[in-house]
Scaffold this motif. Structure first.
Motif, PDB file in Angstrom:
ATOM      1  N   LEU A   1     -43.489 155.625  72.408  1.00 59.14           N
ATOM      2  CA  LEU A   1     -43.571 154.166  72.299  1.00 59.14           C
ATOM      3  C   LEU A   1     -45.021 153.695  72.247  1.00 59.14           C
ATOM      4  CD1 LEU A   1     -40.728 153.005  74.729  1.00 59.14           C
ATOM      5  CD2 LEU A   1     -40.728 152.931  72.234  1.00 59.14           C
ATOM      6  N   PHE A   2     -45.902 154.364  72.977  1.00 62.82           N
ATOM      7  CA  PHE A   2     -47.308 153.952  72.934  1.00 62.82           C
ATOM      8  C   PHE A   2     -47.926 154.239  71.568  1.00 62.82           C
ATOM      9  CE2 PHE A   2     -51.843 154.329  73.481  1.00 62.82           C
ATOM     10  CZ  PHE A   2     -52.139 153.208  74.235  1.00 62.82           C
ATOM     11  N   ILE A   3     -47.564 155.378  70.964  1.00 63.70           N
ATOM     12  CA  ILE A   3     -48.069 155.697  69.618  1.00 63.70           C
ATOM     13  C   ILE A   3     -47.607 154.637  68.618  1.00 63.70           C
ATOM     14  CG2 ILE A   3     -47.755 157.290  67.691  1.00 63.70           C
ATOM     15  CD1 ILE A   3     -49.840 158.286  69.509  1.00 63.70           C
ATOM     16  N   LEU A   4     -46.342 154.209  68.721  1.00 67.02           N
ATOM     17  CA  LEU A   4     -45.833 153.173  67.822  1.00 67.02           C
ATOM     18  C   LEU A   4     -46.529 151.838  68.089  1.00 67.02           C
ATOM     19  CD1 LEU A   4     -42.010 154.006  67.976  1.00 67.02           C
ATOM     20  CD2 LEU A   4     -43.634 154.637  66.198  1.00 67.02           C
ATOM     21  N   TYR A   5     -46.771 151.544  69.349  1.00 63.10           N
ATOM     22  CA  TYR A   5     -47.439 150.289  69.713  1.00 63.10           C
ATOM     23  C   TYR A   5     -48.864 150.233  69.160  1.00 63.10           C
ATOM     24  CZ  TYR A   5     -49.147 146.544  72.813  1.00 63.10           C
ATOM     25  OH  TYR A   5     -49.684 145.384  73.311  1.00 63.10           O
ATOM     26  N   SER A   6     -49.559 151.364  69.201  1.00 66.32           N
ATOM     27  CA  SER A   6     -50.965 151.400  68.778  1.00 66.32           C
ATOM     28  C   SER A   6     -51.136 151.934  67.363  1.00 66.32           C
ATOM     29  CB  SER A   6     -51.766 152.263  69.756  1.00 66.32           C
ATOM     30  OG  SER A   6     -51.273 153.596  69.783  1.00 66.32           O
ATOM     31  N   SER A   7     -50.089 151.938  66.568  1.00 60.81           N
ATOM     32  CA  SER A   7     -50.163 152.495  65.212  1.00 60.81           C
ATOM     33  C   SER A   7     -51.219 151.819  64.326  1.00 60.81           C
ATOM     34  CB  SER A   7     -48.785 152.417  64.545  1.00 60.81           C
ATOM     35  OG  SER A   7     -48.331 151.070  64.476  1.00 60.81           O
ATOM     36  N   PRO A   8     -51.518 150.506  64.471  1.00 59.54           N
ATOM     37  CA  PRO A   8     -52.570 149.920  63.632  1.00 59.54           C
ATOM     38  C   PRO A   8     -53.947 150.536  63.843  1.00 59.54           C
ATOM     39  CG  PRO A   8     -51.161 148.186  64.508  1.00 59.54           C
ATOM     40  CD  PRO A   8     -50.777 149.452  65.208  1.00 59.54           C
TER      41      PRO A   8
ATOM     42  N   HIS B   1     -56.941 161.514  64.880  1.00 61.39           N
ATOM     43  CA  HIS B   1     -55.705 162.102  65.409  1.00 61.39           C
ATOM     44  C   HIS B   1     -55.449 161.454  66.757  1.00 61.39           C
ATOM     45  CE1 HIS B   1     -54.480 165.222  62.623  1.00 61.39           C
ATOM     46  NE2 HIS B   1     -55.739 165.597  62.498  1.00 61.39           N
ATOM     47  N   SER B   2     -54.175 161.213  67.066  1.00 67.10           N
ATOM     48  CA  SER B   2     -53.823 160.596  68.347  1.00 67.10           C
ATOM     49  C   SER B   2     -52.722 161.380  69.022  1.00 67.10           C
ATOM     50  CB  SER B   2     -53.363 159.141  68.143  1.00 67.10           C
ATOM     51  OG  SER B   2     -54.414 158.344  67.655  1.00 67.10           O
ATOM     52  N   TYR B   3     -52.830 161.474  70.332  1.00 66.60           N
ATOM     53  CA  TYR B   3     -51.768 162.041  71.156  1.00 66.60           C
ATOM     54  C   TYR B   3     -51.604 161.112  72.350  1.00 66.60           C
ATOM     55  CZ  TYR B   3     -49.019 165.192  74.026  1.00 66.60           C
ATOM     56  OH  TYR B   3     -48.021 165.734  74.800  1.00 66.60           O
TER      57      TYR B   3
ATOM     58  N   ASP C   1     -52.195 158.241  74.504  1.00 72.82           N
ATOM     59  CA  ASP C   1     -53.312 157.303  74.543  1.00 72.82           C
ATOM     60  C   ASP C   1     -54.660 157.972  74.295  1.00 72.82           C
ATOM     61  OD1 ASP C   1     -53.090 158.709  76.912  1.00 72.82           O
ATOM     62  OD2 ASP C   1     -53.990 157.124  78.119  1.00 72.82           O
ATOM     63  N   ASP C   2     -54.658 159.237  73.878  1.00 76.12           N
ATOM     64  CA  ASP C   2     -55.896 159.941  73.541  1.00 76.12           C
ATOM     65  C   ASP C   2     -56.100 159.891  72.030  1.00 76.12           C
ATOM     66  OD1 ASP C   2     -56.845 161.023  76.126  1.00 76.12           O
ATOM     67  OD2 ASP C   2     -54.912 162.054  76.106  1.00 76.12           O
ATOM     68  N   THR C   3     -57.144 159.208  71.608  1.00 76.69           N
ATOM     69  CA  THR C   3     -57.445 159.062  70.186  1.00 76.69           C
ATOM     70  C   THR C   3     -58.774 159.724  69.867  1.00 76.69           C
ATOM     71  OG1 THR C   3     -56.223 156.974  70.046  1.00 76.69           O
ATOM     72  CG2 THR C   3     -57.821 157.431  68.303  1.00 76.69           C
ATOM     73  N   GLN C   4     -58.774 160.558  68.824  1.00 71.73           N
ATOM     74  CA  GLN C   4     -59.984 161.237  68.370  1.00 71.73           C
ATOM     75  C   GLN C   4     -60.379 160.671  67.004  1.00 71.73           C
ATOM     76  OE1 GLN C   4     -59.061 165.659  68.828  1.00 71.73           O
ATOM     77  NE2 GLN C   4     -57.068 164.706  69.164  1.00 71.73           N
ATOM     78  N   ILE C   5     -61.599 160.190  66.901  1.00 71.45           N
ATOM     79  CA  ILE C   5     -62.151 159.722  65.623  1.00 71.45           C
ATOM     80  C   ILE C   5     -63.241 160.693  65.208  1.00 71.45           C
ATOM     81  CG2 ILE C   5     -63.223 157.814  64.386  1.00 71.45           C
ATOM     82  CD1 ILE C   5     -62.257 155.933  66.499  1.00 71.45           C
ATOM     83  N   TYR C   6     -63.210 161.132  63.969  1.00 70.02           N
ATOM     84  CA  TYR C   6     -64.223 162.098  63.534  1.00 70.02           C
ATOM     85  C   TYR C   6     -64.463 161.973  62.036  1.00 70.02           C
ATOM     86  CZ  TYR C   6     -60.222 164.906  61.940  1.00 70.02           C
ATOM     87  OH  TYR C   6     -59.076 165.338  61.314  1.00 70.02           O
ATOM     88  N   PHE C   7     -65.637 162.405  61.640  1.00 67.32           N
ATOM     89  CA  PHE C   7     -65.986 162.543  60.230  1.00 67.32           C
ATOM     90  C   PHE C   7     -67.256 163.367  60.153  1.00 67.32           C
ATOM     91  CE2 PHE C   7     -66.678 161.207  55.785  1.00 67.32           C
ATOM     92  CZ  PHE C   7     -65.366 161.402  55.332  1.00 67.32           C
ATOM     93  N   TYR C   8     -67.642 163.748  58.944  1.00 66.70           N
ATOM     94  CA  TYR C   8     -68.761 164.669  58.769  1.00 66.70           C
ATOM     95  C   TYR C   8     -69.706 164.151  57.684  1.00 66.70           C
ATOM     96  CZ  TYR C   8     -65.378 166.016  55.217  1.00 66.70           C
ATOM     97  OH  TYR C   8     -64.467 165.986  54.195  1.00 66.70           O
TER      98      TYR C   8
END
Length: 295
Positions: free
Chosen positions: A89-96, A109-111, A113-120
């Protein structure tokens, strides 16, 4: 995420990884916003939506201090963190969140409430990537504020991952903005139970796993003679094998000297299981332990 980063580093890039931290994320979910998002964004309606609404509504809480209990109070926000539905439910809530990150040309990638933002990028483009990351987190912070979530900038961790052949000077590593706060890059951070260092050599993570496993083995050795073998096997799987197996695909391609540390832990566990001395031959016990596990 690990695979994406390794491929980027192999091509001579430097990777920026941000591990976002949310304050009391599960406790601040707004039920009305969640139900509306389930209906409008994911098309959940009818009996299914009624069931989810019933699951969230009419939750009560009370506080007990020193043997005295407060009155019951209704809980209009939050989802049970330890439940099966909670993380989903939290993943659906924070989908934006994922849409905002993609709009800025970054990956995520999200698991729960843990969200990872990355790029190179190439080393000479690090400042541009840092600016892009700052703009993204600024918009994320605004979105979260309007959806009763709070981005904890102080606990958000930033890593510049690169090959050990990239000798970056400290003054050449740009400071990254997370929302309105500037965050210095760290030399390592824990990501979903795995310790990432800036060179991704996994040495610190392996050392942590070995230290935890040896601690458990010392505790079990004290009571080994009082336990039946079946109980010893269960405890070894629970406290040792589970740690060795967790995310073990990340160990692929590591030097034998690092893998040998993990193998030594497994050998020590097998000796404890078989009641062997330190230098007894271990292969027959490993085979027997493997067959017991499959059975």
């Amino acid at each position: 995420m690990f695979s994406d980063v390794c491929n980027a580093i192999d091509e001579g890039n430097v990777c920026l990884l941000g591990l976002l931290d949310l304050s009391a994320a599960f406790d601040t979910v707004d039920h009305e916003i969640l139900i509306r998002r389930l209906k409008t964004t994911f098309g959940i309606d009818g009996l299914a939506l009624q069931w989810l609404s019933s699951y969230l509504s009419d939750r009560m809480q009370t506080v007990r201090v020193g043997g005295k209990c407060s009155g019951m109070s209704k809980v209009p926000h939050g989802i049970p963190q330890g439940s099966v539905l909670g993380p989903l439910l939290f993943i659906l809530y924070s989908s934006p969140v994922a849409d905002i990150i993609s709009k800025h040309g970054l990956m995520s990638h999200s698991y729960a409430d843990d969200t990872q933002i990355y790029f190179y990028c190439k080393p000479e483009q690090m400042s541009d990537l840092a600016n892009k990351f700052g703009e993204c987190t600024l918009e994320l912070e605004a979105w979260m504020a309007s959806n009763r979530l709070k981005l904890n900038c102080e606990k958000t961790e930033i890593l510049w991952l690169r090959s050990r052949y990239h000798q970056l000077m400290p003054n050449s590593i740009p400071t990254v903005s997370v929302g309105v706060s500037a965050v210095e890059s760290a030399n390592g951070a824990r990501n979903l139970g795995v310790y990432f260092d800036i060179n991704l050599n996994m040495k610190q993570h392996i050392n942590n796993v070995c230290r935890q496993c040896y601690f458990q083995l010392r505790q079990l050795r004290v009571i080994r003679k009082t336990l039946p073998q079946s109980v010893v096997k269960t405890l070894l799987h629970a406290f040792v094998s589970s740690r060795l197996d967790y995310c073990n695909s990340l160990f692929y391609g590591l030097p034998n000297c690092d893998i040998h540390k993990l193998q030594s832990v497994q050998n020590a566990a097998a000796r404890l299981f078989g009641g062997l001395r330190k230098f007894d031959h271990i292969t027959p016990v490993l085979k027997k332990r493997s067959s017991l596990a499959t059975n």
